[in-house]
Design a protein around this motif. Structure first.
Motif, PDB file in Angstrom:
ATOM      1  N   THR A   1       3.756  -6.429  -1.220  1.00  0.00           N
ATOM      2  CA  THR A   1       2.185  -5.904  -1.327  1.00  0.00           C
ATOM      3  C   THR A   1       1.529  -7.017  -1.208  1.00  0.00           C
ATOM      4  O   THR A   1       1.684  -8.143  -2.011  1.00  0.00           O
ATOM      5  CB  THR A   1       2.395  -5.140  -2.282  1.00  0.00           C
ATOM      6  OG1 THR A   1       2.372  -5.689  -3.545  1.00  0.00           O
ATOM      7  CG2 THR A   1       3.430  -3.920  -2.330  1.00  0.00           C
TER       8      THR A   1
ATOM      9  N   SER B   1       1.061  -8.103  12.256  1.00  0.00           N
ATOM     10  CA  SER B   1       2.291  -7.453  11.757  1.00  0.00           C
ATOM     11  C   SER B   1       3.228  -8.089  13.006  1.00  0.00           C
ATOM     12  O   SER B   1       2.980  -8.140  14.052  1.00  0.00           O
ATOM     13  CB  SER B   1       2.375  -6.220  11.445  1.00  0.00           C
ATOM     14  OG  SER B   1       3.606  -5.693  11.318  1.00  0.00           O
TER      15      SER B   1
ATOM     16  N   PHE C   1      10.181   1.803   7.937  1.00  0.00           N
ATOM     17  CA  PHE C   1      11.363   0.945   7.880  1.00  0.00           C
ATOM     18  C   PHE C   1      12.592   1.627   7.999  1.00  0.00           C
ATOM     19  O   PHE C   1      12.764   2.695   7.538  1.00  0.00           O
ATOM     20  CB  PHE C   1      11.192   0.493   6.223  1.00  0.00           C
ATOM     21  CG  PHE C   1      12.593   0.035   5.597  1.00  0.00           C
ATOM     22  CD1 PHE C   1      13.357  -1.310   6.131  1.00  0.00           C
ATOM     23  CD2 PHE C   1      13.306   0.649   4.566  1.00  0.00           C
ATOM     24  CE1 PHE C   1      14.363  -1.849   5.422  1.00  0.00           C
ATOM     25  CE2 PHE C   1      14.373   0.006   3.958  1.00  0.00           C
ATOM     26  CZ  PHE C   1      14.875  -1.154   4.581  1.00  0.00           C
TER      27      PHE C   1
ATOM     28  N   ASP D   1       3.555 -10.510   6.305  1.00  0.00           N
ATOM     29  CA  ASP D   1       4.749  -9.962   6.929  1.00  0.00           C
ATOM     30  C   ASP D   1       5.878 -10.796   7.132  1.00  0.00           C
ATOM     31  O   ASP D   1       5.484 -12.037   7.679  1.00  0.00           O
ATOM     32  CB  ASP D   1       4.452  -8.998   8.230  1.00  0.00           C
ATOM     33  CG  ASP D   1       5.371  -8.099   8.943  1.00  0.00           C
ATOM     34  OD1 ASP D   1       6.276  -7.699   7.941  1.00  0.00           O
ATOM     35  OD2 ASP D   1       5.175  -7.577   9.697  1.00  0.00           O
TER      36      ASP D   1
ATOM     37  N   THR E   1       6.778   5.909  -0.988  1.00  0.00           N
ATOM     38  CA  THR E   1       7.555   6.063  -0.027  1.00  0.00           C
ATOM     39  C   THR E   1       8.320   7.550   0.048  1.00  0.00           C
ATOM     40  O   THR E   1       8.505   8.115  -0.875  1.00  0.00           O
ATOM     41  CB  THR E   1       8.810   4.895  -0.132  1.00  0.00           C
ATOM     42  OG1 THR E   1       9.414   4.962   1.089  1.00  0.00           O
ATOM     43  CG2 THR E   1       9.607   5.320  -1.268  1.00  0.00           C
TER      44      THR E   1
ATOM     45  N   ASP F   1       3.589   1.468   6.499  1.00  0.00           N
ATOM     46  CA  ASP F   1       5.038   0.803   6.967  1.00  0.00           C
ATOM     47  C   ASP F   1       6.254   1.823   7.307  1.00  0.00           C
ATOM     48  O   ASP F   1       6.172   2.811   6.723  1.00  0.00           O
ATOM     49  CB  ASP F   1       5.355  -0.169   5.662  1.00  0.00           C
ATOM     50  CG  ASP F   1       6.691  -0.840   5.911  1.00  0.00           C
ATOM     51  OD1 ASP F   1       6.461  -1.870   6.812  1.00  0.00           O
ATOM     52  OD2 ASP F   1       7.867  -0.451   5.474  1.00  0.00           O
TER      53      ASP F   1
ATOM     54  N   TYR G   1      11.585  -4.583   3.385  1.00  0.00           N
ATOM     55  CA  TYR G   1      12.877  -5.126   4.262  1.00  0.00           C
ATOM     56  C   TYR G   1      14.471  -5.253   3.601  1.00  0.00           C
ATOM     57  O   TYR G   1      14.427  -5.088   2.526  1.00  0.00           O
ATOM     58  CB  TYR G   1      12.432  -6.647   4.493  1.00  0.00           C
ATOM     59  CG  TYR G   1      11.023  -7.047   4.696  1.00  0.00           C
ATOM     60  CD1 TYR G   1      10.656  -7.128   5.936  1.00  0.00           C
ATOM     61  CD2 TYR G   1       9.926  -7.289   3.683  1.00  0.00           C
ATOM     62  CE1 TYR G   1       9.388  -7.547   6.215  1.00  0.00           C
ATOM     63  CE2 TYR G   1       8.627  -7.489   3.768  1.00  0.00           C
ATOM     64  CZ  TYR G   1       8.268  -7.695   5.279  1.00  0.00           C
ATOM     65  OH  TYR G   1       6.982  -7.870   5.427  1.00  0.00           O
TER      66      TYR G   1
ATOM     67  N   HIS H   1       5.416  -3.519   2.776  1.00  0.00           N
ATOM     68  CA  HIS H   1       6.268  -3.765   3.710  1.00  0.00           C
ATOM     69  C   HIS H   1       7.716  -3.719   2.975  1.00  0.00           C
ATOM     70  O   HIS H   1       7.808  -4.330   2.151  1.00  0.00           O
ATOM     71  CB  HIS H   1       6.228  -4.999   4.751  1.00  0.00           C
ATOM     72  CG  HIS H   1       5.230  -4.908   5.497  1.00  0.00           C
ATOM     73  ND1 HIS H   1       4.895  -4.062   6.534  1.00  0.00           N
ATOM     74  CD2 HIS H   1       3.804  -5.820   5.643  1.00  0.00           C
ATOM     75  CE1 HIS H   1       3.645  -4.426   7.060  1.00  0.00           C
ATOM     76  NE2 HIS H   1       3.095  -5.108   6.607  1.00  0.00           N
TER      77      HIS H   1
ATOM     78  N   GLN I   1       3.166   3.890   2.291  1.00  0.00           N
ATOM     79  CA  GLN I   1       1.971   3.136   2.177  1.00  0.00           C
ATOM     80  C   GLN I   1       1.208   3.248   0.749  1.00  0.00           C
ATOM     81  O   GLN I   1       1.982   3.505  -0.265  1.00  0.00           O
ATOM     82  CB  GLN I   1       1.209   4.138   2.988  1.00  0.00           C
ATOM     83  CG  GLN I   1       1.008   5.614   2.893  1.00  0.00           C
ATOM     84  CD  GLN I   1       0.057   6.343   3.742  1.00  0.00           C
ATOM     85  OE1 GLN I   1       0.574   7.560   3.972  1.00  0.00           O
ATOM     86  NE2 GLN I   1      -0.789   5.688   4.544  1.00  0.00           N
TER      87      GLN I   1
ATOM     88  N   THR J   1       1.723  -1.821  11.419  1.00  0.00           N
ATOM     89  CA  THR J   1       2.928  -2.417  11.082  1.00  0.00           C
ATOM     90  C   THR J   1       3.938  -2.035  12.440  1.00  0.00           C
ATOM     91  O   THR J   1       3.909  -0.780  13.070  1.00  0.00           O
ATOM     92  CB  THR J   1       3.735  -1.646  10.062  1.00  0.00           C
ATOM     93  OG1 THR J   1       3.220  -1.723   8.583  1.00  0.00           O
ATOM     94  CG2 THR J   1       5.170  -2.113   9.841  1.00  0.00           C
TER      95      THR J   1
ATOM     96  N   ASP K   1      -2.698   1.738   5.447  1.00  0.00           N
ATOM     97  CA  ASP K   1      -1.623   0.551   5.461  1.00  0.00           C
ATOM     98  C   ASP K   1      -0.100   1.186   5.578  1.00  0.00           C
ATOM     99  O   ASP K   1       0.829   0.910   4.795  1.00  0.00           O
ATOM    100  CB  ASP K   1      -1.792  -0.438   4.173  1.00  0.00           C
ATOM    101  CG  ASP K   1      -3.153  -1.186   4.250  1.00  0.00           C
ATOM    102  OD1 ASP K   1      -3.857  -0.829   5.094  1.00  0.00           O
ATOM    103  OD2 ASP K   1      -3.503  -2.050   3.349  1.00  0.00           O
TER     104      ASP K   1
ATOM    105  N   ARG L   1       7.428  -2.292  14.349  1.00  0.00           N
ATOM    106  CA  ARG L   1       8.761  -2.354  13.929  1.00  0.00           C
ATOM    107  C   ARG L   1       9.640  -1.974  15.235  1.00  0.00           C
ATOM    108  O   ARG L   1       9.090  -1.269  16.249  1.00  0.00           O
ATOM    109  CB  ARG L   1       9.431  -1.663  12.646  1.00  0.00           C
ATOM    110  CG  ARG L   1       8.676  -2.059  11.510  1.00  0.00           C
ATOM    111  CD  ARG L   1       9.224  -3.478  11.114  1.00  0.00           C
ATOM    112  NE  ARG L   1       8.772  -4.037   9.844  1.00  0.00           N
ATOM    113  CZ  ARG L   1       7.696  -4.874   9.627  1.00  0.00           C
ATOM    114  NH1 ARG L   1       7.182  -5.362  10.709  1.00  0.00           N
ATOM    115  NH2 ARG L   1       7.347  -5.054   8.510  1.00  0.00           N
TER     116      ARG L   1
END
Length: 564
Positions: A233, A20, A154, A318, A182, A152, A223, A221, A165, A84, A150, A86
């Protein structure tokens, strides 16, 4: 005038899985993290400005952090999964999962019930935070109420932060079905937020896989790209069916507003928002979905190339936008060694990190006859990501040329095979980059085996250990002009006949073509591994397939260590 550089895949060789990354605009560089399972130091950080040269600058997990994360008490292929990385509100943030904790062992090792309860309530999911990518890192902040693996994190354009996840589907339609959920999260306290008080609305299910019987939709993830929020995914599992999918939702005013508009759309269609569990909602309606899939999915896979392809298991990607080189994708892949049987592929190095350029395209049907765009959201629609345009797979190498006016040209190409022809020398005496498996309660330090063929000298004193996991490893020991070999296969220990060396020779193990060959040669020849192999003679040869992931199971790659 253009300047051309060559990027060689994999960018990180050996066991560097689940990559990542971010473009760290403050320093005009890429920062990349990999999962590390039970290894300490763990979560290695590499940086690069050009995608060619990578510098290892830090490890997020030191011995103290490892203890706080309960790493000394995990099983084989346990530990930290799929981070992840960020930048959230000016801080470096890693979302991650620790898996396969042996609670009985943890209690016996001095862990408190409160420690275990915090990890259990978060299902092993946590956040680490730092002011600088080099650390120090603070945490773990256990995410109470998290489910699955897993994760993420954001941050959307409106400042709202989401935790995302994957978990096993609550009401699966087939074996292996998962669902991506989410929920808003408070980046100050790292607690999940329930919307719609006083009743409370928690998790929102946004994806369950691209098609019928799709399994293991994971590695999500989110974006923000233009007016859309994209979801990517990995699906099919991390083995030979691995692939990467892309979905998106139109969200010019933020994901919260897009969710509210979606619910209105559902009601207007005469449907209702499905409920998975109390205080949860599902945005996968019978006829209306919040996230719409790219109809050209998967955007990346090697599963269609067949078993003649040596690079397999491609996925878990990613995205990143480099300031001068444009859009890129990092993913994992596995270099395979062919076996003697048809279709037999064996991997020893673990999952490695690969890159590819990304372009953005619209469907040709979205354009009118006069050349204008027919999209409802004209000028704000980036289109869909295309990986290595016109090439259709991960390249062995990518030529990157940047012109004086800033135009970037890519020239991807592939060789005949990822297998190397000449052996690489791997010394295992130890240096600052060595890692340990602290749950083994030993002082063994290991190095990643980064390529095959690999030549590893047997120490004059002590032993060379090649390890896949605790149940599958091999030890070579020099004693009284003999080389002794002890294998552990599926937990069964076997001592093999001693191999006698000649005077004034040095023994080394050649790992190549599913074999471990003990070779005796002149120590002076070790400066040229190829010369050592050509001029030396074979003392013994052993089948190495028990060291492959396909035989041993799990998720890790082979490592070599020195035991006194």
């Amino acid at each position: 005038m253009t300047k051309t550089t060559i990027i060689t895949n994999p960018i990180l060789s050996g066991m560097y899985p689940d990559p990542s990354w971010i473009w760290d605009a403050s320093y005009q560089r890429i920062a990349l993290v990999n999962s590390s399972f039970e290894l300490v130091p763990g979560l290695p950080i590499h940086i690069s400005t050009d995608l060619v040269h990578w510098e290892h600058v830090a490890d997020v997990i030191n011995a103290d952090m490892a203890r706080r994360l309960l790493i000394p008490f995990v099983e084989d292929s346990g530990g930290v999964y799929a981070p992840t990385l960020r930048k959230i509100r000016g801080k470096y943030v890693i979302a991650c999962t620790i898996a396969r904790i042996n609670e009985e062992k943890a209690l016996a090792g001095g862990c408190s019930q409160d420690e275990l309860a915090a990890a259990r309530c978060a299902q092993g999911n946590f956040i680490l935070v730092a002011d600088a990518i080099e650390g120090p890192w603070r945490g773990p902040f256990w995410i109470s109420g998290a489910e699955g693996i897993d994760p993420d994190v954001f941050e959307d354009k409106d400042g709202v932060v989401y935790w995302t996840q994957t978990r096993p589907a609550i009401h699966p339609q087939w074996e292996g079905q998962t669902e991506v959920w989410t929920q808003r999260i408070d980046p100050n306290s790292w607690t999940l937020i329930e919307d719609g008080k006083p009743t409370g609305i928690g998790k929102t299910i946004i994806w369950r896989g691209y098609g019928m019987e799709a399994v293991w939709a994971e590695g999500p993830h989110l974006y923000r790209i233009g007016d859309y929020v994209y979801l990517m995914t990995a699906e099919g599992g991390t083995s030979f069916e691995h692939s990467e999918m892309a979905m998106r939702i139109y969200a010019p005013d933020g994901l919260c507003e897009a969710y509210a508009e979606y619910e209105q759309e559902v009601f207007q269609a005469g449907e209702r928002i499905p409920s998975v569990r109390e205080n949860e909602r599902c945005y996968l309606g019978q006829n209306v979905r919040a996230f719409h899939a790219n109809k050209k999915n998967p955007i990346l896979t090697h599963r269609h190339l067949g078993l003649s392809e040596s690079l397999q298991c491609v996925g878990h990607s990613d995205l990143l936008q480099h300031s001068t080189l444009g859009w890129w994708l990092v993913c994992l892949g596995v270099r395979e060694t062919r076996g003697e049987n048809a279709g037999e592929l064996l991997s020893y190095l673990g999952r490695e990190s690969f890159v590819a350029p990304v372009s953005w395209e619209h469907n040709p049907a979205d354009w009118k006859l006069d050349g204008s765009e027919a999209s409802v959201h004209t000028g704000t629609d980036p289109g869909w990501p295309v990986i290595c345009d016109g090439f259709g797979r991960l390249p062995d190498e990518i030529g990157v040329a940047v012109s004086d006016n800033g135009q970037v040209l890519y020239d991807p190409f592939a060789g005949s095979s990822y297998e190397e022809s000449s052996p690489v020398l791997l010394e295992v005496s130890g240096d600052a980059e060595d890692v340990m498996i602290v749950r083994d309660a030993s002082d063994v330090k290991y190095r990643r085996i980064a390529g095959l063929p690999c030549l590893m000298p047997v120490p004059h004193e002590g032993s060379l250990v090649i390890r896949q996991n605790s149940a599958n490893c091999v030890k070579f020991t020099m004693r009284d002009a003999h080389v002794e070999c002890e294998t552990v296969i599926d937990g069964n220990v076997q001592a093999h006949p001693k191999a006698e060396t000649r005077p004034s020779t040095r023994a080394a193990v050649l790992f190549d073509q599913n074999r471990l060959s003990v070779i005796a040669g002149l120590e002076s020849d070790l400066v040229d591994p190829n010369a050592f192999v050509e001029n030396g003679y074979v003392l013994a040869c052993y089948d190495a397939r028990f060291l492959s992931t396909e035989w041993a199971g799990g998720f890790v790659g082979c490592m070599a260590g020195y035991v006194e």
